[in-house]
Write a protein that holds these residues in place. Structure first.
Motif, short mmCIF file in Angstrom:
data_model
loop_
_atom_site.label_atom_id
_atom_site.label_comp_id
_atom_site.label_asym_id
_atom_site.label_seq_id
_atom_site.Cartn_x
_atom_site.Cartn_y
_atom_site.Cartn_z
N GLY A 28 0.79 -1.24 0.00
CA GLY A 28 0.00 0.00 0.00
C GLY A 28 0.81 1.27 0.00
O GLY A 28 0.32 2.32 -0.39
N ASP A 29 2.05 1.22 0.41
CA ASP A 29 2.88 2.42 0.35
C ASP A 29 3.95 2.21 -0.72
O ASP A 29 3.90 1.27 -1.48
CB ASP A 29 3.47 2.73 1.73
CG ASP A 29 3.53 4.23 1.99
OD1 ASP A 29 4.05 4.95 1.09
OD2 ASP A 29 3.08 4.68 3.06
N GLY A 120 4.41 -6.76 -0.83
CA GLY A 120 4.48 -5.82 -1.93
C GLY A 120 4.71 -6.53 -3.23
O GLY A 120 4.74 -7.77 -3.29
N GLY A 121 4.85 -5.73 -4.28
CA GLY A 121 5.08 -6.33 -5.59
C GLY A 121 4.88 -5.34 -6.69
O GLY A 121 4.94 -4.12 -6.47
N ASP A 122 4.66 -5.85 -7.87
CA ASP A 122 4.43 -5.02 -9.04
C ASP A 122 3.56 -5.83 -9.99
O ASP A 122 3.65 -7.06 -10.01
CB ASP A 122 5.78 -4.67 -9.68
CG ASP A 122 5.67 -3.44 -10.57
OD1 ASP A 122 4.71 -2.66 -10.43
OD2 ASP A 122 6.56 -3.28 -11.43
N THR A 123 2.71 -5.15 -10.75
CA THR A 123 1.81 -5.84 -11.65
C THR A 123 1.87 -5.16 -13.01
O THR A 123 1.63 -3.97 -13.11
CB THR A 123 0.37 -5.81 -11.09
OG1 THR A 123 0.40 -6.31 -9.75
CG2 THR A 123 -0.56 -6.66 -11.92
P1 ADP Z 1 4.36 2.06 -7.23
O1 ADP Z 1 3.82 2.73 -8.44
O2 ADP Z 1 4.70 2.97 -6.11
O3 ADP Z 1 5.44 1.06 -7.55
P2 ADP Z 1 2.19 0.24 -7.48
O4 ADP Z 1 1.04 1.00 -7.96
O5 ADP Z 1 2.97 -0.58 -8.44
O6 ADP Z 1 3.14 1.20 -6.64
O7 ADP Z 1 1.69 -0.75 -6.32
C1 ADP Z 1 0.87 -0.27 -5.27
C2 ADP Z 1 1.07 -1.15 -4.05
O8 ADP Z 1 0.66 -2.47 -4.39
C3 ADP Z 1 2.54 -1.24 -3.62
O9 ADP Z 1 2.55 -1.35 -2.20
C4 ADP Z 1 3.01 -2.53 -4.24
O10 ADP Z 1 4.05 -3.10 -3.48
C5 ADP Z 1 1.73 -3.37 -4.21
N1 ADP Z 1 1.64 -4.37 -5.29
C6 ADP Z 1 1.62 -4.15 -6.64
N2 ADP Z 1 1.51 -5.31 -7.32
C7 ADP Z 1 1.48 -6.30 -6.39
C8 ADP Z 1 1.38 -7.72 -6.42
N3 ADP Z 1 1.31 -8.39 -7.58
N4 ADP Z 1 1.38 -8.37 -5.26
C9 ADP Z 1 1.47 -7.73 -4.09
N5 ADP Z 1 1.55 -6.42 -3.96
C10 ADP Z 1 1.56 -5.69 -5.08
#
Ligand code: ADP
Ligand code: MG
Length: 317
Positions: A28-29, A120-123
Protein backbone atom coordinates in the motif's frame (compact mmCIF):
# COMPACT_ATOMS: atom_id res chain seq x y z
CA UNK A 1 -10.94 -4.71 -13.36
CA UNK A 2 -8.13 -2.11 -13.48
CA UNK A 3 -4.62 -2.63 -12.11
CA UNK A 4 -5.38 -1.23 -8.66
CA UNK A 5 -8.59 -3.20 -8.22
CA UNK A 6 -6.75 -6.32 -9.28
CA UNK A 7 -3.94 -5.76 -6.76
CA UNK A 8 -6.42 -4.98 -4.01
CA UNK A 9 -8.73 -7.88 -4.71
CA UNK A 10 -6.29 -10.74 -5.32
CA UNK A 11 -3.21 -9.69 -3.38
CA UNK A 12 -3.72 -6.91 -0.80
CA UNK A 13 -6.85 -8.69 0.47
CA UNK A 14 -5.16 -12.11 0.68
CA UNK A 15 -4.76 -13.59 4.17
CA UNK A 16 -0.98 -13.75 3.68
CA UNK A 17 -0.91 -9.97 3.05
CA UNK A 18 -2.40 -9.06 6.44
CA UNK A 19 0.96 -8.55 8.15
CA UNK A 20 3.09 -10.88 10.22
CA UNK A 21 6.02 -10.96 12.59
CA UNK A 22 8.51 -8.27 11.52
CA UNK A 23 6.16 -6.60 9.04
CA UNK A 24 5.90 -2.93 10.04
CA UNK A 25 4.24 -1.88 6.73
CA UNK A 26 2.89 -4.18 4.07
CA UNK A 27 1.22 -3.52 0.72
CA UNK A 28 0.00 0.00 0.00
CA UNK A 29 2.88 2.42 0.35
CA UNK A 30 5.94 3.00 -1.84
CA UNK A 31 7.99 0.49 0.14
CA UNK A 32 7.23 -2.20 2.66
CA UNK A 33 9.01 -1.85 6.01
CA UNK A 34 10.49 -4.89 7.73
CA UNK A 35 11.92 -4.98 11.24
CA UNK A 36 14.92 -7.22 11.85
CA UNK A 37 15.67 -7.85 15.55
CA UNK A 38 19.01 -6.53 16.84
CA UNK A 39 21.76 -9.05 16.32
CA UNK A 40 20.11 -10.61 13.26
CA UNK A 41 20.76 -10.21 9.54
CA UNK A 42 18.35 -10.01 6.61
CA UNK A 43 18.58 -12.89 4.09
CA UNK A 44 17.27 -11.94 0.62
CA UNK A 45 16.79 -14.01 -2.52
CA UNK A 46 15.05 -13.42 -5.88
CA UNK A 47 13.87 -15.96 -8.44
CA UNK A 48 12.15 -15.43 -11.79
CA UNK A 49 9.93 -18.04 -13.42
CA UNK A 50 9.13 -17.53 -17.11
CA UNK A 51 6.27 -19.34 -18.87
CA UNK A 52 7.55 -21.84 -21.42
CA UNK A 53 10.98 -21.85 -19.77
CA UNK A 54 10.45 -22.69 -16.09
CA UNK A 55 6.92 -24.09 -16.30
CA UNK A 56 4.60 -25.15 -19.14
CA UNK A 57 2.64 -22.31 -20.80
CA UNK A 58 -0.65 -24.01 -20.07
CA UNK A 59 -0.56 -25.03 -16.43
CA UNK A 60 -2.77 -25.00 -13.38
CA UNK A 61 -2.63 -21.53 -11.79
CA UNK A 62 -3.11 -22.87 -8.25
CA UNK A 63 -0.13 -25.21 -8.63
CA UNK A 64 1.96 -22.45 -10.20
CA UNK A 65 1.26 -20.14 -7.24
CA UNK A 66 2.40 -22.83 -4.83
CA UNK A 67 5.48 -23.76 -6.79
CA UNK A 68 6.69 -20.20 -7.42
CA UNK A 69 6.77 -19.41 -3.72
CA UNK A 70 8.19 -22.80 -2.70
CA UNK A 71 11.13 -22.39 -5.09
CA UNK A 72 12.00 -19.02 -3.55
CA UNK A 73 11.41 -20.06 0.07
CA UNK A 74 13.80 -22.98 -0.45
CA UNK A 75 16.66 -20.47 -0.69
CA UNK A 76 15.79 -19.24 2.83
CA UNK A 77 15.89 -22.86 4.03
CA UNK A 78 19.32 -23.28 2.44
CA UNK A 79 20.68 -20.33 4.45
CA UNK A 80 19.10 -21.47 7.71
CA UNK A 81 16.95 -18.32 7.68
CA UNK A 82 13.62 -17.86 9.43
CA UNK A 83 11.01 -16.68 6.88
CA UNK A 84 9.67 -13.13 7.17
CA UNK A 85 8.12 -11.83 3.98
CA UNK A 86 8.03 -11.85 0.19
CA UNK A 87 7.24 -9.60 -2.76
CA UNK A 88 5.62 -10.65 -6.03
CA UNK A 89 6.29 -9.03 -9.40
CA UNK A 90 3.70 -10.43 -11.76
CA UNK A 91 3.65 -9.94 -15.53
CA UNK A 92 0.39 -11.12 -17.09
CA UNK A 93 -0.78 -11.31 -20.70
CA UNK A 94 -4.34 -10.53 -19.55
CA UNK A 95 -6.21 -10.16 -16.29
CA UNK A 96 -8.18 -13.41 -16.24
CA UNK A 97 -10.10 -13.37 -12.98
CA UNK A 98 -10.40 -17.16 -12.82
CA UNK A 99 -6.64 -17.51 -13.32
CA UNK A 100 -5.83 -14.83 -10.72
CA UNK A 101 -8.16 -16.34 -8.13
CA UNK A 102 -6.54 -19.78 -8.47
CA UNK A 103 -3.02 -18.35 -8.57
CA UNK A 104 -3.67 -16.30 -5.42
CA UNK A 105 -5.11 -19.39 -3.69
CA UNK A 106 -1.96 -21.42 -4.44
CA UNK A 107 0.25 -18.55 -3.30
CA UNK A 108 -1.76 -18.22 -0.09
CA UNK A 109 -1.44 -21.93 0.66
CA UNK A 110 2.36 -21.94 0.33
CA UNK A 111 2.69 -18.59 2.16
CA UNK A 112 0.85 -20.07 5.12
CA UNK A 113 2.88 -23.25 4.92
CA UNK A 114 6.13 -21.25 5.04
CA UNK A 115 5.00 -18.41 7.38
CA UNK A 116 5.75 -15.78 4.75
CA UNK A 117 3.82 -12.50 4.53
CA UNK A 118 3.15 -10.87 1.15
CA UNK A 119 4.36 -7.27 1.58
CA UNK A 120 4.48 -5.82 -1.93
CA UNK A 121 5.08 -6.33 -5.59
CA UNK A 122 4.43 -5.02 -9.04
CA UNK A 123 1.81 -5.84 -11.65
CA UNK A 124 2.45 -5.36 -15.36
CA UNK A 125 1.15 -6.59 -18.71
CA UNK A 126 3.27 -8.84 -20.93
CA UNK A 127 4.23 -12.50 -21.45
CA UNK A 128 3.51 -14.47 -18.25
CA UNK A 129 6.38 -14.34 -15.78
CA UNK A 130 6.78 -14.19 -12.02
CA UNK A 131 9.55 -12.72 -9.92
CA UNK A 132 9.43 -13.45 -6.22
CA UNK A 133 11.79 -12.00 -3.67
CA UNK A 134 11.88 -13.60 -0.23
CA UNK A 135 13.19 -12.10 3.00
CA UNK A 136 14.25 -14.00 6.08
CA UNK A 137 16.21 -13.34 9.23
CA UNK A 138 19.16 -15.16 10.66
CA UNK A 139 21.30 -14.55 13.78
CA UNK A 140 24.35 -12.51 12.71
CA UNK A 141 27.14 -14.73 11.43
CA UNK A 142 25.09 -17.95 11.62
CA UNK A 143 23.75 -18.21 8.06
CA UNK A 144 24.57 -21.51 6.37
CA UNK A 145 27.05 -20.78 3.58
CA UNK A 146 28.39 -22.90 0.75
CA UNK A 147 31.93 -22.24 1.85
CA UNK A 148 32.53 -23.96 5.20
CA UNK A 149 32.81 -27.69 4.37
CA UNK A 150 35.78 -29.38 6.07
CA UNK A 151 37.63 -32.58 5.19
CA UNK A 152 36.21 -35.29 7.46
CA UNK A 153 32.61 -33.99 7.31
CA UNK A 154 29.77 -36.16 6.04
CA UNK A 155 27.83 -35.11 2.93
CA UNK A 156 24.08 -35.36 3.59
CA UNK A 157 20.83 -34.70 1.72
CA UNK A 158 17.42 -33.84 3.16
CA UNK A 159 15.54 -36.72 1.51
CA UNK A 160 14.85 -38.62 -1.70
CA UNK A 161 16.04 -36.98 -4.91
CA UNK A 162 14.98 -36.99 -8.55
CA UNK A 163 11.19 -37.07 -8.17
CA UNK A 164 10.57 -33.64 -9.69
CA UNK A 165 12.83 -34.30 -12.66
CA UNK A 166 11.29 -37.74 -13.06
CA UNK A 167 7.84 -36.12 -13.08
CA UNK A 168 8.58 -33.96 -16.14
CA UNK A 169 7.09 -36.36 -18.71
CA UNK A 170 3.91 -36.28 -16.56
CA UNK A 171 4.01 -32.48 -16.18
CA UNK A 172 4.36 -32.10 -19.95
CA UNK A 173 1.65 -34.74 -20.54
CA UNK A 174 4.06 -36.85 -22.60
CA UNK A 175 3.43 -39.97 -20.53
CA UNK A 176 0.74 -41.40 -18.25
CA UNK A 177 1.02 -43.35 -15.04
CA UNK A 178 -1.28 -44.88 -12.47
CA UNK A 179 -2.38 -42.44 -9.72
CA UNK A 180 -0.24 -44.23 -7.09
CA UNK A 181 2.84 -43.35 -9.14
CA UNK A 182 1.79 -40.09 -10.80
CA UNK A 183 0.39 -38.28 -7.75
CA UNK A 184 3.47 -38.34 -5.50
CA UNK A 185 5.77 -37.44 -8.39
CA UNK A 186 3.59 -34.55 -9.59
CA UNK A 187 3.29 -33.31 -6.00
CA UNK A 188 7.08 -33.17 -5.71
CA UNK A 189 7.22 -31.08 -8.89
CA UNK A 190 4.30 -28.73 -8.21
CA UNK A 191 4.46 -28.29 -4.46
CA UNK A 192 7.97 -28.95 -3.18
CA UNK A 193 8.13 -28.40 0.59
CA UNK A 194 11.01 -26.04 1.42
CA UNK A 195 13.04 -27.60 4.24
CA UNK A 196 12.83 -24.52 6.45
CA UNK A 197 12.81 -26.25 9.84
CA UNK A 198 15.72 -28.48 8.87
CA UNK A 199 17.70 -25.45 7.64
CA UNK A 200 17.14 -23.62 10.92
CA UNK A 201 18.14 -26.73 12.91
CA UNK A 202 21.38 -26.94 10.91
CA UNK A 203 22.51 -23.47 12.06
CA UNK A 204 25.65 -23.86 14.13
CA UNK A 205 25.90 -27.53 13.05
CA UNK A 206 26.22 -27.89 9.26
CA UNK A 207 29.51 -26.54 7.93
CA UNK A 208 28.06 -25.81 4.45
CA UNK A 209 24.62 -26.05 2.85
CA UNK A 210 22.54 -25.23 -0.22
CA UNK A 211 19.25 -26.30 -1.73
CA UNK A 212 19.41 -28.64 -4.73
CA UNK A 213 17.86 -26.83 -7.68
CA UNK A 214 20.16 -27.66 -10.60
CA UNK A 215 20.83 -31.33 -9.79
CA UNK A 216 22.83 -33.03 -7.03
CA UNK A 217 26.15 -33.23 -8.87
CA UNK A 218 26.08 -29.64 -10.14
CA UNK A 219 25.05 -28.22 -6.79
CA UNK A 220 27.59 -30.29 -4.85
CA UNK A 221 30.12 -28.79 -7.25
CA UNK A 222 29.20 -25.37 -5.83
CA UNK A 223 29.94 -26.53 -2.27
CA UNK A 224 33.20 -28.16 -3.38
CA UNK A 225 34.47 -25.04 -5.12
CA UNK A 226 33.24 -22.54 -2.50
CA UNK A 227 34.74 -24.66 0.30
CA UNK A 228 37.88 -25.68 -1.65
CA UNK A 229 37.37 -29.34 -0.85
CA UNK A 230 36.54 -32.57 -2.71
CA UNK A 231 33.17 -34.29 -2.30
CA UNK A 232 32.86 -38.04 -2.81
CA UNK A 233 29.33 -39.35 -3.44
CA UNK A 234 28.48 -43.07 -3.22
CA UNK A 235 25.90 -43.70 -5.92
CA UNK A 236 24.25 -46.55 -4.00
CA UNK A 237 23.55 -44.19 -1.07
CA UNK A 238 21.65 -41.57 -3.09
CA UNK A 239 18.04 -42.02 -1.91
CA UNK A 240 15.46 -42.74 -4.64
CA UNK A 241 11.70 -42.95 -4.06
CA UNK A 242 9.63 -46.02 -4.91
CA UNK A 243 7.34 -44.06 -7.28
CA UNK A 244 10.36 -42.69 -9.17
CA UNK A 245 11.87 -46.17 -9.55
CA UNK A 246 8.54 -47.56 -10.73
CA UNK A 247 7.96 -44.76 -13.23
CA UNK A 248 11.43 -44.11 -14.62
CA UNK A 249 13.19 -47.42 -14.01
CA UNK A 250 16.30 -47.90 -11.86
CA UNK A 251 18.86 -46.41 -14.27
CA UNK A 252 16.81 -43.37 -15.29
CA UNK A 253 15.89 -42.75 -11.62
CA UNK A 254 19.61 -42.35 -10.89
CA UNK A 255 19.99 -39.95 -13.80
CA UNK A 256 17.11 -37.85 -12.43
CA UNK A 257 18.56 -37.84 -8.89
CA UNK A 258 22.09 -36.91 -9.97
CA UNK A 259 21.38 -34.36 -12.66
CA UNK A 260 17.67 -33.61 -12.84
CA UNK A 261 17.26 -30.63 -10.58
CA UNK A 262 14.12 -29.03 -9.14
CA UNK A 263 14.49 -31.11 -5.97
CA UNK A 264 14.48 -28.19 -3.52
CA UNK A 265 15.90 -30.43 -0.83
CA UNK A 266 18.94 -29.42 1.20
CA UNK A 267 22.42 -30.79 0.66
CA UNK A 268 24.81 -30.10 3.54
CA UNK A 269 28.06 -31.10 5.14
CA UNK A 270 28.10 -32.12 8.79
CA UNK A 271 30.70 -33.20 11.35
CA UNK A 272 30.01 -36.95 11.91
CA UNK A 273 29.35 -36.52 15.65
CA UNK A 274 26.25 -34.40 14.89
CA UNK A 275 24.49 -36.86 12.57
CA UNK A 276 22.52 -38.84 15.15
CA UNK A 277 21.05 -35.65 16.56
CA UNK A 278 19.81 -34.50 13.16
CA UNK A 279 18.48 -37.91 12.08
CA UNK A 280 16.48 -38.27 15.29
CA UNK A 281 14.28 -35.36 14.19
CA UNK A 282 14.72 -35.80 10.40
CA UNK A 283 14.93 -39.55 9.69
CA UNK A 284 14.67 -38.76 5.97
CA UNK A 285 18.15 -37.16 6.10
CA UNK A 286 20.65 -39.48 4.38
CA UNK A 287 24.44 -39.58 4.30
CA UNK A 288 25.47 -39.90 0.65
CA UNK A 289 29.19 -39.32 0.88
CA UNK A 290 31.98 -37.40 2.53
CA UNK A 291 34.27 -34.41 2.32
CA UNK A 292 37.99 -34.84 1.59
CA UNK A 293 40.94 -32.61 0.88
CA UNK A 294 41.16 -31.84 -2.84
CA UNK A 295 38.70 -30.44 -5.35
CA UNK A 296 35.65 -31.38 -7.39
CA UNK A 297 32.87 -33.95 -7.05
CA UNK A 298 33.57 -37.65 -7.58
CA UNK A 299 30.94 -40.36 -7.90
CA UNK A 300 31.88 -43.78 -6.45
CA UNK A 301 30.47 -47.29 -6.88
CA UNK A 302 29.68 -49.58 -3.93
CA UNK A 303 33.31 -50.74 -3.85
CA UNK A 304 34.51 -47.14 -3.55
CA UNK A 305 35.84 -46.99 -7.11
CA UNK A 306 35.40 -43.79 -9.17
CA UNK A 307 32.66 -44.04 -11.84
CA UNK A 308 31.19 -41.79 -14.51
CA UNK A 309 27.64 -40.51 -13.86
CA UNK A 310 25.09 -42.73 -15.68
CA UNK A 311 23.65 -41.17 -18.83
CA UNK A 312 19.94 -40.76 -19.47
CA UNK A 313 17.95 -42.72 -22.04
CA UNK A 314 15.93 -39.64 -22.87
CA UNK A 315 16.66 -35.95 -22.65
CA UNK A 316 14.54 -33.86 -20.29
CA UNK A 317 16.29 -30.57 -20.41
P1 ADP B 1 4.36 2.06 -7.23
O1 ADP B 1 3.82 2.73 -8.44
O2 ADP B 1 4.70 2.97 -6.11
O3 ADP B 1 5.44 1.06 -7.55
P2 ADP B 1 2.19 0.24 -7.48
O4 ADP B 1 1.04 1.00 -7.96
O5 ADP B 1 2.97 -0.58 -8.44
O6 ADP B 1 3.14 1.20 -6.64
O7 ADP B 1 1.69 -0.75 -6.32
C1 ADP B 1 0.87 -0.27 -5.27
C2 ADP B 1 1.07 -1.15 -4.05
O8 ADP B 1 0.66 -2.47 -4.39
C3 ADP B 1 2.54 -1.24 -3.62
O9 ADP B 1 2.55 -1.35 -2.20
C4 ADP B 1 3.01 -2.53 -4.24
O10 ADP B 1 4.05 -3.10 -3.48
C5 ADP B 1 1.73 -3.37 -4.21
N1 ADP B 1 1.64 -4.37 -5.29
C6 ADP B 1 1.62 -4.15 -6.64
N2 ADP B 1 1.51 -5.31 -7.32
C7 ADP B 1 1.48 -6.30 -6.39
C8 ADP B 1 1.38 -7.72 -6.42
N3 ADP B 1 1.31 -8.39 -7.58
N4 ADP B 1 1.38 -8.37 -5.26
C9 ADP B 1 1.47 -7.73 -4.09
N5 ADP B 1 1.55 -6.42 -3.96
C10 ADP B 1 1.56 -5.69 -5.08
MG1 MG C 1 5.02 -0.28 -9.16
Amino acid sequence: MNEFELIRHYFAAARCAQGGVGVVRGIGDDCALLAVPAGEQLAVSTDTLVAGVHFPDACDAFLLGQRALAVSASDLAAMGATPLAFTLALTLPSASEAWLAEFARGLQQMAENCSLALVGGDTTRGPLSLTLTVFGRVPAGQALLRSGAQAGDLLCVGGELGDAAGALPLVLAQRDATPEVAEPLLARYWSPQPQLALGQALRGRATAALDISDGLLADCGHIASASQVALHIELARVPLSAPLRAFAGEEQAKVCALGGGDDYRLAFTLPPALLADIQRDWPEVRVIGRVLAGSGVQLLDAAGQPIEPPRGGYQHF
